[in-house]
Design a protein around this motif. Structure first.
Motif, PDB file in Angstrom:
ATOM      1  N   LYS A  49       0.859  -1.185   0.000  1.00  0.00           N
ATOM      2  CA  LYS A  49       0.000   0.000   0.000  1.00  0.00           C
ATOM      3  C   LYS A  49       0.892   1.231   0.000  1.00  0.00           C
ATOM      4  CE  LYS A  49      -3.467   2.257   2.969  1.00  0.00           C
ATOM      5  NZ  LYS A  49      -4.222   2.835   1.854  1.00  0.00           N
ATOM      6  N   ALA A  50       0.664   2.119  -0.950  1.00  0.00           N
ATOM      7  CA  ALA A  50       1.548   3.280  -1.099  1.00  0.00           C
ATOM      8  C   ALA A  50       1.315   4.334  -0.029  1.00  0.00           C
ATOM      9  CB  ALA A  50       1.361   3.888  -2.496  1.00  0.00           C
ATOM     10  N   GLU A  51       0.051   4.565   0.320  1.00  0.00           N
ATOM     11  CA  GLU A  51      -0.281   5.640   1.246  1.00  0.00           C
ATOM     12  C   GLU A  51      -0.601   5.068   2.629  1.00  0.00           C
ATOM     13  OE1 GLU A  51      -0.029   8.768   0.437  1.00  0.00           O
ATOM     14  OE2 GLU A  51       0.531   8.224  -1.621  1.00  0.00           O
ATOM     15  N   PRO A  52      -0.408   5.866   3.685  1.00  0.00           N
ATOM     16  CA  PRO A  52      -0.792   5.402   5.024  1.00  0.00           C
ATOM     17  C   PRO A  52      -2.301   5.173   5.107  1.00  0.00           C
ATOM     18  CG  PRO A  52       0.599   7.357   5.143  1.00  0.00           C
ATOM     19  CD  PRO A  52       0.202   7.200   3.707  1.00  0.00           C
ATOM     20  N   LEU A  53      -2.707   4.384   6.069  1.00  0.00           N
ATOM     21  CA  LEU A  53      -4.137   4.169   6.302  1.00  0.00           C
ATOM     22  C   LEU A  53      -4.813   5.502   6.618  1.00  0.00           C
ATOM     23  CD1 LEU A  53      -4.025   0.974   8.551  1.00  0.00           C
ATOM     24  CD2 LEU A  53      -4.913   1.109   6.211  1.00  0.00           C
ATOM     25  N   ASP A  54      -5.982   5.685   6.049  1.00  0.00           N
ATOM     26  CA  ASP A  54      -6.754   6.910   6.268  1.00  0.00           C
ATOM     27  C   ASP A  54      -7.727   6.661   7.418  1.00  0.00           C
ATOM     28  OD1 ASP A  54      -7.989   9.347   6.118  1.00  0.00           O
ATOM     29  OD2 ASP A  54      -9.116   8.896   4.276  1.00  0.00           O
ATOM     30  N   LEU A  55      -7.238   6.776   8.629  1.00  0.00           N
ATOM     31  CA  LEU A  55      -8.032   6.548   9.839  1.00  0.00           C
ATOM     32  C   LEU A  55      -7.964   7.776  10.729  1.00  0.00           C
ATOM     33  CD1 LEU A  55      -6.900   2.898  10.710  1.00  0.00           C
ATOM     34  CD2 LEU A  55      -9.098   3.584   9.725  1.00  0.00           C
ATOM     35  N   PRO A  56      -8.949   7.988  11.586  1.00  0.00           N
ATOM     36  CA  PRO A  56      -8.895   9.124  12.514  1.00  0.00           C
ATOM     37  C   PRO A  56      -7.675   9.026  13.429  1.00  0.00           C
ATOM     38  CG  PRO A  56     -11.098   8.163  12.440  1.00  0.00           C
ATOM     39  CD  PRO A  56     -10.210   7.221  11.698  1.00  0.00           C
ATOM     40  N   PRO A  57      -7.254  10.139  14.008  1.00  0.00           N
ATOM     41  CA  PRO A  57      -6.109  10.123  14.922  1.00  0.00           C
ATOM     42  C   PRO A  57      -6.336   9.164  16.089  1.00  0.00           C
ATOM     43  CG  PRO A  57      -6.725  12.370  14.361  1.00  0.00           C
ATOM     44  CD  PRO A  57      -7.803  11.496  13.824  1.00  0.00           C
ATOM     45  N   ALA A  58      -5.257   8.591  16.587  1.00  0.00           N
ATOM     46  CA  ALA A  58      -5.336   7.635  17.685  1.00  0.00           C
ATOM     47  C   ALA A  58      -5.928   8.280  18.933  1.00  0.00           C
ATOM     48  CB  ALA A  58      -3.948   7.091  17.989  1.00  0.00           C
ATOM     49  N   ARG A  59      -6.702   7.510  19.674  1.00  0.00           N
ATOM     50  CA  ARG A  59      -7.328   7.964  20.913  1.00  0.00           C
ATOM     51  C   ARG A  59      -6.601   7.346  22.099  1.00  0.00           C
ATOM     52  NH1 ARG A  59     -10.473  12.097  20.539  1.00  0.00           N
ATOM     53  NH2 ARG A  59     -12.271  11.365  21.735  1.00  0.00           N
ATOM     54  N   SER A  60      -6.604   8.051  23.207  1.00  0.00           N
ATOM     55  CA  SER A  60      -6.047   7.500  24.437  1.00  0.00           C
ATOM     56  C   SER A  60      -7.071   6.576  25.090  1.00  0.00           C
ATOM     57  CB  SER A  60      -5.694   8.622  25.408  1.00  0.00           C
ATOM     58  OG  SER A  60      -6.890   9.231  25.902  1.00  0.00           O
ATOM     59  N   GLU A  61      -6.643   5.849  26.110  1.00  0.00           N
ATOM     60  CA  GLU A  61      -7.565   4.968  26.830  1.00  0.00           C
ATOM     61  C   GLU A  61      -8.709   5.769  27.442  1.00  0.00           C
ATOM     62  OE1 GLU A  61      -5.179   1.334  28.701  1.00  0.00           O
ATOM     63  OE2 GLU A  61      -4.076   3.219  28.905  1.00  0.00           O
ATOM     64  N   GLU A  62      -8.389   6.905  28.016  1.00  0.00           N
ATOM     65  CA  GLU A  62      -9.427   7.726  28.628  1.00  0.00           C
ATOM     66  C   GLU A  62     -10.399   8.258  27.579  1.00  0.00           C
ATOM     67  OE1 GLU A  62      -5.986   7.253  31.087  1.00  0.00           O
ATOM     68  OE2 GLU A  62      -6.150   8.136  29.088  1.00  0.00           O
ATOM     69  N   GLU A  63      -9.857   8.671  26.450  1.00  0.00           N
ATOM     70  CA  GLU A  63     -10.707   9.193  25.383  1.00  0.00           C
ATOM     71  C   GLU A  63     -11.601   8.113  24.794  1.00  0.00           C
ATOM     72  OE1 GLU A  63      -8.016  12.834  23.526  1.00  0.00           O
ATOM     73  OE2 GLU A  63      -7.529  10.755  23.006  1.00  0.00           O
ATOM     74  N   ILE A  64     -11.060   6.903  24.608  1.00  0.00           N
ATOM     75  CA  ILE A  64     -11.881   5.856  23.988  1.00  0.00           C
ATOM     76  C   ILE A  64     -12.992   5.422  24.925  1.00  0.00           C
ATOM     77  CG2 ILE A  64     -10.695   3.719  24.681  1.00  0.00           C
ATOM     78  CD1 ILE A  64     -12.040   4.596  21.194  1.00  0.00           C
ATOM     79  N   LEU A  65     -12.734   5.397  26.214  1.00  0.00           N
ATOM     80  CA  LEU A  65     -13.797   5.048  27.149  1.00  0.00           C
ATOM     81  C   LEU A  65     -14.896   6.116  27.129  1.00  0.00           C
ATOM     82  CD1 LEU A  65     -11.680   3.574  30.075  1.00  0.00           C
ATOM     83  CD2 LEU A  65     -13.276   2.333  28.606  1.00  0.00           C
ATOM     84  N   ALA A  66     -14.496   7.356  26.967  1.00  0.00           N
ATOM     85  CA  ALA A  66     -15.505   8.420  26.833  1.00  0.00           C
ATOM     86  C   ALA A  66     -16.285   8.266  25.534  1.00  0.00           C
ATOM     87  CB  ALA A  66     -14.828   9.788  26.894  1.00  0.00           C
ATOM     88  N   ASP A  67     -15.588   7.905  24.458  1.00  0.00           N
ATOM     89  CA  ASP A  67     -16.265   7.679  23.178  1.00  0.00           C
ATOM     90  C   ASP A  67     -17.276   6.535  23.301  1.00  0.00           C
ATOM     91  OD1 ASP A  67     -14.649   9.645  22.120  1.00  0.00           O
ATOM     92  OD2 ASP A  67     -13.284   8.249  21.118  1.00  0.00           O
ATOM     93  N   LEU A  68     -16.856   5.479  23.962  1.00  0.00           N
ATOM     94  CA  LEU A  68     -17.746   4.330  24.122  1.00  0.00           C
ATOM     95  C   LEU A  68     -18.938   4.686  25.006  1.00  0.00           C
ATOM     96  CD1 LEU A  68     -15.052   1.527  24.439  1.00  0.00           C
ATOM     97  CD2 LEU A  68     -16.697   1.779  22.574  1.00  0.00           C
ATOM     98  N   ARG A  69     -18.704   5.507  26.019  1.00  0.00           N
ATOM     99  CA  ARG A  69     -19.822   5.986  26.853  1.00  0.00           C
ATOM    100  C   ARG A  69     -20.831   6.769  26.006  1.00  0.00           C
ATOM    101  NH1 ARG A  69     -21.022   3.461  31.487  1.00  0.00           N
ATOM    102  NH2 ARG A  69     -19.224   3.252  32.866  1.00  0.00           N
ATOM    103  N   ALA A  70     -20.297   7.535  25.055  1.00  0.00           N
ATOM    104  CA  ALA A  70     -21.190   8.318  24.203  1.00  0.00           C
ATOM    105  C   ALA A  70     -22.029   7.399  23.313  1.00  0.00           C
ATOM    106  CB  ALA A  70     -20.374   9.289  23.358  1.00  0.00           C
TER     107      ALA A  70
END
Length: 948
Positions: A49-70
């Motif tokens: 694959k020539a280009e990097p994966l087009d994914l959102p910026p990495a989340r921290s553990e605290e941020e992902i738990l907040a995302d999952l709560r949402a």
């Protein structure tokens, strides 16, 4: 104050080798200046694959738990009285915390090495005993994937075992759950046999019949004596399967007592959350004589070298790899973690407790029925267990809306009909609210123990009589029992599990935390769409990320195991050809090195397997491929390729293989089992794949759980989008494909794990994980090849994310087998690598990206020490039969018991390397005699005196 990158980035916690010094030391051994140079050499440029994966910026553990709560906050949690095979339940907190949420249980691997799996094998034997007792059938397996696919497997079992004519049909009672009927019809269509739906209360239809399927309680809640129709089927040479609710069998005469040959069902209501549809452990039980036809896994009782009772997987533990296209089933994983949870629920409550729960459930249903009758509302049946179906003449939506306003979900059957199912969590207040929603007054509570079904259906026989179901009552006892079993096992929380093709990587706590939140775990799979917004947004987001990672155009999350994903992907290919009028395209080419499930899945999808040779270097034999394509050009449906190959090598000519198959009109199925070597570097959907399944329980961090849960979604190219799995209930028009399990999103309950993993790793972290997996595998290969030659390598002598250690020459010289090495590794505190697959006499090693250099070196040290012991046998210092290799593993009891009369010291047996003195695992048993267990098949809890 600034935060250090080590704290900020989750990928630095997930990836084991992160320090510059460790990376440099490993690269120096391999002769590369940096990791990218290594990767560029190992991975063919033609697939990169020539280009990097087009994914959102990495989340921290605290941020992902907040995302999952949402996400969770967007779901609407109501009291679930929809039923239809899914019921709310109370998971005892001691079981939730110490099984479902315990890494000692959820990070364990399938018990193929039984000496280090005695705890989970005992728990699964409890499960089998529980199911066998409640169904009154002789043998039960160690779980199926879900109720609908278990029913389909039962139909296939009857077809294999019946002596009816090859053209005979299956007859399904019209009163089974619609989702189950849809899955059975899909299996039958693929294998081209007839399924007839009939009202079996009116007798059997005409024609040759190999089997019938009944449900108890039925879809409309009714409970009936099925003995006569079962007897009539047997008179016609047919077999009988009953889909039975396990809790109801504490009160109702069991299927085996009514003459059934097979019983299937779900154990979800035994303490396993709804999980928006799964994972849940289904069961399959059979009468005596059908053991060799039983799909899935069977735990049996055997003995070890010292004569102690010991447990193991019985009969063919990896049947798909032994029999391939002639296998009984393609089932490779089960739902072990959920089966263990259900078994512990039965241990905790015991027979009296289960019966009390069932009677309370039934009494609430009776009170609802009396309330509706008093209001003049007709009921589908006066004989029922937990489900009441009411006719309300055009008022169904009104009633359901009124119940929803009161916080309760009911089942909409049609505009005139509503179903109400009670469960363990139902209260008198719920009963009153339901009656009010119908415009009825609440009847006086019905007395517990008074039944709404005929006296001849009341169960008189005993069940769960084994002491294990009658001796654990207090939480203290339960806690200690769970701890005792966990301590008998080796799981990822104790040691590296270096299994090739299985990717036993870190299952981070932050990934696991959300799955038991009520807003995720308490949602019914058939809840209204407006109540599942959070679930659907999370799933859509996850699907989008997986599409980006794989390079495909569409994806279905429905398949609930890797093998189910294979089946779904091949069905999509088959249906694509049929849509183009190419009914003759039924040949599936499969390389000799492929996973055994590939061949078994192809057969289930109605395809014929033609094997393509591999070269001595492990690549697909292009000359043989050309010959097979030419021979079958007009019949070619597909080729199945595992990439990187099962030999742990990147085939540089993979695009050429894909192009040749496409030119002949075939499709390319790329098995995603080894996706851990591709993420961020290459996309199967871009280098030639038309469809791939992914193992979320491997590459994407869902834990193995002792052999399940698994999730095997499929990604497809645009032209296959219409043939993705459809909705088994017929509610949602998502695709035209065949549903493979009973719920649209399969084992949705564990999807937050993979979502969190991908979101926290981000594009850079996922790519670095792949690179590190390559680095670690090549480092192990380099360090060990002088002791155990690496069988297959690719460009510049490099491997992919795993390597195969070849013991065949050493075995010829010494007699020491790969199995001896596997058992001796237990004494070093390791789970063995993959034994004898894909090549007999070898070990396949995959360190994953999560292991640190210290743990990798510990494994290397153990393997080098074992090589020295092999050399001692070759030199004549030990007779093989009396060597520590052949007598391994060594339990603590063996080490300390009596006079030591072996040719090697106690110290060499127990502490072959110095570091074991500070941290030593002792297996609870010595080497298990597998053949004895097969000759003397015992697959239920033995009496306590058997252990004396």
């Amino acid at each position: 104050m600034s935060i250090s990158p080590e704290v900020r980035h989750f990928s630095d916690r997930h990836i084991g080798v992160t320090t510059p010094a460790d990376i440099a030391a490993m690269l120096d051994r391999l002769g590369y200046s940096d990791i990218d140079e290594l990767v560029d050499t190992a991975v063919p440029a033609v697939i990169r694959k020539a280009e990097p994966l087009d994914l959102p910026p990495a989340r921290s553990e605290e941020e992902i738990l907040a995302d999952l709560r949402a996400f969770a906050g967007k779901n609407t949690l109501k009291t679930q009285m929809i039923g239809q095979g899914f019921y709310d339940t109370h998971t005892p907190p001691v079981i939730r915390r110490n099984v479902l949420e315990s890494p000692a249980w959820y990070t364990a691997y399938t018990p193929y090495q039984p000496e280090i799996s005695q705890g989970r094998l005992e728990a699964l034997l409890n499960f089998q005993t529980m199911v066998s007792d409640l169904t009154a059938l002789t043998v039960a397996n160690a779980s199926m994937l879900d109720e609908s696919s278990a029913a389909a497997e039962a139909v296939l079992l009857m077809r294999r075992a019946s002596k009816a004519a090859p053209t005979a049909k299956a007859v399904i009672d019209a009163n089974v759950f619609p989702q189950t009927l849809a899955v059975i019809r899909g299996r039958a269509a693929a294998l081209d046999f007839e399924v007839e739906v009939a009202d079996l209360t009116q007798g059997l239809p005409e024609g040759d019949i190999f089997g019938i399927v009944l449900q108890q309680p039925a879809s409309d809640g009714s409970v009936s004596d099925q003995s006569d129709i079962i007897a009539a089927a047997k008179e016609r040479g047919a077999m009988a399967t009953v889909i039975a609710d396990l809790l109801s069998l504490t009160l109702i005469k069991a299927p085996g007592e009514q003459g059934a040959d097979v019983a299937v069902g779900n154990t979800q209501r035994f303490g396993v959350p709804l999980f928006f549809g799964g994972p849940h452990a289904a069961y399959l039980a059979i009468r005596a004589g059908l053991e060799r036809s039983l799909p899935g896994r069977l735990v049996g009782v055997s003995k070890d070298a010292a004569g102690r009772q010991a447990y193991r997987l019985a009969l063919q533990t990896r049947e798909q790899h032994i029999r391939r296209e002639k296998a009984t089933s393609n089932i490779c994983t089960a739902q072990a973690l959920l089966a263990i949870t259900a078994s512990m629920y039965a241990v905790y409550h015991g027979p009296a407790g289960l019966k009390a729960i069932a009677e309370r459930v039934h009494a609430h249903a009776r009170t609802i029925a009396e309330s509706l009758r008093a209001a003049g509302i007709p009921l589908a049946s006066d004989s029922f267990f937990d489900t009441v179906v009411a006719t309300v003449a055009g008022r169904a939506d009104e009633v359901i809306a009124a119940a929803a306003d009161a916080g309760i979900n009911l089942r909409r059957i049609d505009a005139d009909t509503v179903g109400i199912s009670t469960d363990e969590t139902t209260t008198a207040a719920h009963v009153a609210a339901v009656a009010h929603a119908f415009g009825a007054k609440t009847a006086p509570a019905v007395a517990v123990g008074d039944y709404a079904f005929p006296a001849e259906l009341v169960r008189e026989s005993d069940y769960l009589t084994h002491p294990i179901f009658n001796s654990v009552r207090s939480e203290t006892q339960m806690l200690r029992y769970l701890r005792r079993l966990a301590d008998r096992d080796l799981a990822l929380d104790r040691t590296m599990i270096p299994l090739g093709s299985c990717t036993m990587k870190l299952n981070a706590t932050a990934e696991m935390e959300a799955i038991s939140w009520p807003e995720f775990a308490g949602i019914h799979p058939y809840a209204p769409e407006d109540q599942t917004v959070g679930w659907r947004e999370l799933i859509a987001d996850l699907e989008g990320r997986l599409i980006e990672i794989t390079g495909y155009d569409a994806l279905s999350i429905q398949p609930n195991s890797g093998a189910t994903g294979e089946y779904a992907g091949l069905l999509a290919i088959r249906q694509f050809h049929l849509s183009n009028g190419d009914a003759d395209r039924t040949i599936c080419l499969i390389p000799a090195s492929a996973h055994g499930t590939n061949a078994a899945s192809a057969v289930l999808a109605g395809l014929k397997v033609v094997v393509v040779k591999n070269t001595e270097t492990g690549l697909i034999d292009i000359e043989d491929l050309d010959a097979k394509i030419e021979k079958h050009r007009g019949e070619l449906a597909a080729i199945m390729i595992t990439y990187p190959s099962t030999y742990g090598v990147y085939d540089a000519d993979v695009r050429e293989v894909c192009d040749k198959v496409h030119a002949a009109g075939g499709q390319v199925y790329i098995d995603g089992a080894n996706m851990n070597a591709l993420v961020g570097l290459a996309q199967p959907g871009k280098f030639g794949g038309d469809v791939s399944h992914l193992n979320l329980h491997k590459t994407f961090a869902i834990p193995h759980g002792g052999g399940g849960p698994g999730v095997g979604p499929i990604g497809v190219a645009e032209h296959l989008r219409p043939f993705l799995p459809g909705d088994a209930t017929g509610t949602y028009s998502v695709a035209d494909g065949t549903p493979v399990v009973s719920t649209l999103f399969g084992s949705a309950g564990v999807l937050p794990i993979s979502y969190a993993y991908i979101a926290m790793m981000g594009a850079d972290g996922l790519t670095q994980a792949t690179k590190t997996a390559l680095l670690s595998a090549n480092y192990i290969a380099s360090r060990l090849t002088e002791h155990f030659p690496v069988l297959f390598t690719g460009n510049a002598g490099l491997v992919a994310h795993e390597c195969i250690l070849d013991l065949r020459e050493l075995t010829a010289k010494s007699g020491v087998t790969a199995e001896d090495v596997a058992k001796r590794l237990i004494d070093f505190g390791f789970h063995a690598p993959t034994l004898a697959f894909p090549v007999a006499g070898t070990l396949m090693v995959e360190p994953t990206e999560s292991e640190d250099l210290h743990e990798i070196e510990r494994f290397i040290e153990a393997m080098i020490a074992i090589r020295a012991e092999i050399d001692a046998v070759i030199a004549g210092e030990h007779e093989l039969a009396e060597s520590p290799l052949r007598r391994a593993p060594h339990s603590a009891e063996t080490i300390i018991a009596g006079e030591w009369d072996r040719a090697y010291s106690r110290e060499q047996a127990a502490y072959p390397v110095a570091r074991l003195r500070t941290d030593k695992y002792f297996p609870p048993v010595d080497r298990i005699d597998g053949a004895f267990g097969d000759r003397n098949l015992v697959c239920a809890c033995p009496a306590p005196e058997a252990f004396e």
